[in-house]
Design a protein around this motif. Structure first.
Motif, short mmCIF file in Angstrom:
data_model
loop_
_atom_site.label_atom_id
_atom_site.label_comp_id
_atom_site.label_asym_id
_atom_site.label_seq_id
_atom_site.Cartn_x
_atom_site.Cartn_y
_atom_site.Cartn_z
N ALA A 78 25.15 -73.57 13.36
CA ALA A 78 26.39 -74.60 12.69
C ALA A 78 27.56 -74.40 13.83
N ASN A 79 27.38 -73.32 14.46
CA ASN A 79 28.25 -73.22 15.65
C ASN A 79 28.02 -73.82 16.98
N VAL A 80 26.84 -74.11 17.12
CA VAL A 80 26.47 -75.07 18.38
C VAL A 80 26.73 -76.47 18.20
N TRP A 81 26.21 -76.95 17.09
CA TRP A 81 26.06 -78.55 16.77
C TRP A 81 27.06 -78.93 16.03
N ILE A 82 27.72 -78.20 15.00
CA ILE A 82 28.70 -78.81 14.07
C ILE A 82 30.28 -78.41 14.24
N GLY A 83 30.36 -77.10 14.51
CA GLY A 83 31.76 -76.58 14.67
C GLY A 83 32.45 -77.39 16.00
#
Length: 175
Positions: A78-83
């Motif tokens: 999620a830190n790579v794609w969403i955040g």
């Protein structure tokens, strides 16, 4: 006396941030389409995963008086794609042993036991599209700290009323 630490806000991606269950023609206002290839979608033969995100959610989340934490099957990804799409900093995440949804025999959602273990008695709010009354009952019975579990409609995602409820809960007195 030091100020009490901020409560945790455990954030699921699919449902609260990505209203995946909305029909493409009824995508909620303000959402943008992103095509992503997280783990499991990295086969070039697969069409990239469609994710709808509302860029206003990033500032709205960071403005809340919480320590933000990913609580999603995206886990650290999620830190790579969403955040980055929302302007969020790198967040801690709740780790799940088996994101394929192992069976839990007490009627709770597969994340619930790990959420309680991970929170370790700290106050937390959790936004997810799959929490139910069984999860609320389990948390009330087992978690020694305050907790708020919000079920978010996966066709709509987080709404202003959800942010208001999170503010009110974070600002309410704790015992």
């Amino acid at each position: 006396m030091a100020d009490a630490p901020r409560p945790l806000l455990l954030i699921d991606v699919d449902g609260p941030l990505n209203p995946y269950a909305a029909k493409p023609t009824r995508r909620p206002k303000g959402y943008r389409t992103h095509r992503m290839r997280p783990t499991g979608w990295d086969d070039p033969g697969l069409k990239p995963l469609r994710v709808w995100l509302n860029p206003a959610h990033g500032p709205a989340l960071t403005a809340l008086p919480y320590q933000l934490v990913w609580c999603t099957t995206w886990q650290a990804e999620a830190n790579v794609w969403i955040g980055p799409q929302l302007g969020l900093p790198v967040l801690e995440h709740v780790s799940f042993q088996d994101v394929r949804r192992p069976a839990v025999d007490d009627g709770t959602y597969f994340k619930t036991h790990e959420v309680v273990r991970w929170a370790a008695g700290r106050p937390f709010a959790w936004v997810d599209d799959e929490v139910t009354d069984a999860d609320r009952e389990y948390v009330a019975d087992v978690h020694p700290g305050p907790a708020l579990l919000l079920t978010i409609n996966p066709r709509i995602g987080l709404l202003p009323a959800d942010f208001e409820q999170l503010w009110e809960w974070a600002e309410s007195p704790r015992e």
